[in-house]
Design an enzyme around this catalytic site. Structure first.
Site, PDB file in Angstrom:
ATOM      1  N   SER A 238       0.480  -1.450   0.186  1.00 32.47           N
ATOM      2  CA  SER A 238      -0.051   0.069  -0.316  1.00 32.47           C
ATOM      3  C   SER A 238       1.162   1.010  -0.073  1.00 32.47           C
ATOM      4  CB  SER A 238      -0.635  -0.025   0.777  1.00 32.47           C
ATOM      5  OG  SER A 238      -0.189   0.280   2.109  1.00 32.47           O
ATOM      6  N   LYS A 239      -0.039   2.214   0.090  1.00 28.23           N
ATOM      7  CA  LYS A 239       0.944   3.550  -0.471  1.00 28.23           C
ATOM      8  C   LYS A 239       2.005   4.185   1.462  1.00 28.23           C
ATOM      9  CE  LYS A 239      -2.727   6.192  -2.466  1.00 28.23           C
ATOM     10  NZ  LYS A 239      -3.852   5.062  -2.626  1.00 28.23           N
ATOM     11  N   ARG A 240       1.403   3.395   1.928  1.00 29.16           N
ATOM     12  CA  ARG A 240       2.119   3.282   3.162  1.00 29.16           C
ATOM     13  C   ARG A 240       3.549   2.895   2.835  1.00 29.16           C
ATOM     14  NH1 ARG A 240      -2.148   2.826   5.873  1.00 29.16           N
ATOM     15  NH2 ARG A 240      -1.810   0.506   6.008  1.00 29.16           N
ATOM     16  N   HIS A 241       3.767   2.082   2.112  1.00 25.70           N
ATOM     17  CA  HIS A 241       5.311   1.540   2.066  1.00 25.70           C
ATOM     18  C   HIS A 241       6.148   2.115   0.946  1.00 25.70           C
ATOM     19  CE1 HIS A 241       2.220  -2.361   2.731  1.00 25.70           C
ATOM     20  NE2 HIS A 241       3.367  -2.384   3.532  1.00 25.70           N
ATOM     21  N   GLY A 242       5.785   3.500   1.109  1.00 27.63           N
ATOM     22  CA  GLY A 242       6.913   4.163   0.247  1.00 27.63           C
ATOM     23  C   GLY A 242       6.002   3.812  -1.368  1.00 27.63           C
TER      24      GLY A 242
END
Length: 464
Positions: A238-242
């Site tokens: 997801s976006k959280r992973h950069g």
RNA sequence: GUUCCCAUCGUCUAGCCGGCCUAGGACAACGGCCUUUCACGCCGUCGACGGGGGUUCAAAUCCCCCUGGGAACGCCA
């Protein structure tokens, strides 16, 4: 063996992400390995969310990765007549029917089924009503009520579903547009696609599509579902992973060979081999070595591979690739100078952005050079400064001002003074670079040139 | 909830048509060597077959169950 035809079918609702990129690479590799055809189809039937800029971006990423496709791009949006023709055919043969249930009613059915612990699905209310076309009506597939739907999967083996699990899916929406599953089947069949390699998230679509193939009397392609890529925490990416779009990796200074190599190895293997040139992948890639379990994305390994390819890239090309990143750091450097700089730093960076950052101290003026206070305190002592001052005079005489000569000057100074290199190396280094690490002293001075070298030594004398 | 898929070191994986596995390689971590420094490179250390039943002389490898993860259940793609 019949000719292999594969395709990659992104939907232009976002940039090309690494999951899609891997799917594209696998399909490209499969086609190239067997001397087949690789097609690119843009799935833009969702007029709301599809954007031309995303199509452009996806194409740009494909090119950057080095994936070329055969023939013209195929846009689903321009093939509505074809889809409708096939839907009409199913209507005529009794494999499809008109349904007037509203989305709300269908949702109600699903809700009821869920409450009873059953699979949420359309209950087939209009199946036998013999309805004709009309406003608000959709066309549904008349799916078999019993039996098994079985298909062979290149990575998972035989996969089977109970027909009872599937419902009468919509083929044509109320607005006349075909649905995804119908369009995919018609496209793959008419494009002559022989191997459908796609993400795991499509397994449950496959039996539905098989039903459509059967209703249409079309031959089935070979399916293959590769597991999804997970984030480093084993959770869904997801976006959280950069960074996750390939365009972002490009902006981060990654080399396409590294990304391709990394992505391919994520879910595919060839014994213990880790490094593969593109041509080698084409030769060695087959579907048998695809892994069936999901893989977590490991940024560290990607960086390692990138660092490897950084060292493999010819200097001139590396300099050219680094230029934009150096510019982003605020420097305008001539290509020849960059080409002189790159060899000193390629082993000290794992990506292009890093490279630009790490060579920063070479690009500023003596006056603007930043010195690490700890390094200054440690090396630029009174004794250290004395050595720097002595060296300044000797270095000024160096002729030519090149690596070999410079090395000899410093070496002789150490020898004749009965010193240890450790006494003069660090101070000289801090004076030139501002810190205690980096490329060899002679090469630093050579690239800096006489004037800049002396300026830095002079400035060091005033420090501390 | 239902269906389908998956399960080897922290991570990517080899092995999986059973014995050559006291489970191999790579990344990361740690230690050492090389080196004026940093890095590269080289050498080494740590570290895994989710659990339980079977089948077999023999199972990481075959079968079953459990557990755990994931995906899908749209008039999105």
């Amino acid at each position: 063996m019949t000719k292999v035809v594969t395709r990659f079918a992104p939907s232009p609702t976002g940039h090309l992400h690494i999951g899609g990129a891997r799917t594209a690479i696998f399909n490209w590799l499969l086609a190239r390995h067997f001397g087949g055809t690789f097609l690119l189809r843009i799935e833009d039937t969702d007029q709301e969310r599809s954007l031309q800029e995303y199509t452009d971006s996806i194409l740009a990423s494909m090119r950057w990765l080095g994936l070329d496709w055969d023939g013209d791009l195929i846009y689903q949006g321009r093939r509505f007549d074809i889809y409708n023709g096939y839907i009409d055919r199913m209507l005529e043969t009794g494999h499809a029917y008109w349904c007037e249930c509203t989305p709300d009613e269908v949702e109600q059915m699903r809700e009821t089924a869920r409450e009873r612990g059953l699979k949420p699905k359309y209950d087939g209310r209009c199946r036998e009503r013999g309805l004709g076309p009309g406003p608000g009506r959709v066309v549904r597939l008349k799916a078999p009520l019993a039996g098994r739907v079985v298909f062979e999967d290149m990575v998972k083996g035989t996969v089977a579903f109970d027909a009872a699990e599937l419902d009468d899916m919509v083929l044509r929406r109320a607005d006349g547009a075909p649905t995804y599953n119908l369009a995919v089947v018609v496209d793959d069949a008419t494009m002559g696609v022989t191997h459908v390699l796609r993400g795991d998230d499509h397994v449950s679509n496959t039996p539905k599509q098989v039903l459509i193939y059967q209703a249409l009397g079309l031959p089935l392609p070979v399916f293959g579902h590769v597991p999804m890529i997970l984030g480093p925490d084993k959770k869904k990416l997801s976006k959280r992973h950069g960074a996750r779009a390939v365009i972002e990796y490009e902006q981060d200074g990654l080399l396409p060979q590294a990304l391709v190599n990394y992505l391919v190895r994520l879910g595919w293997s060839y014994g213990d081999q880790e490094i593969f040139a593109l041509q080698e992948l084409v030769e060695k890639f087959t579907t048998d070595n695809l892994n069936s379990s999901p893989a977590a994305f490991d940024p560290d390994k990607l960086q390692w591979l990138n660092a490897h390819y950084l060292r493999e890239t010819p200097v001139d090309e590396l300099a050219r690739l680094t230029a934009p990143f150096v510019k982003a750091e605020g420097f305008d450097v001539a290509p020849e100078r960059l080409a002189a700089l790159v060899p000193l730093f390629r082993e000290r960076a794992s990506n292009l952005a890093d490279m630009a950052r790490v060579m920063r101290f070479m690009l500023v003026d003596a006056a603007a050079l930043e010195h690490d206070p700890a390094a200054v305190a440690k090396a630029l002592t009174a004794e250290g400064k004395a050595h720097v001052a002595a060296l300044r005079g000797l270095l000024d005489q160096a002729d030519p001002f090149d690596k070999a000569t410079l090395e000899k000057v410093v070496h002789d100074y150490v020898e004749q003074g009965g010193l240890k290199f450790k006494q003069v190396g660090p101070p000289l280094r801090v004076a030139l670079a501002g810190s205690l690490g980096g490329p060899g002293l002679p090469e630093i001075m050579e690239v800096l040139g006489r004037a800049e070298t002396l300026a830095r030594l002079d400035r060091a004398a005033a420090l501390g």
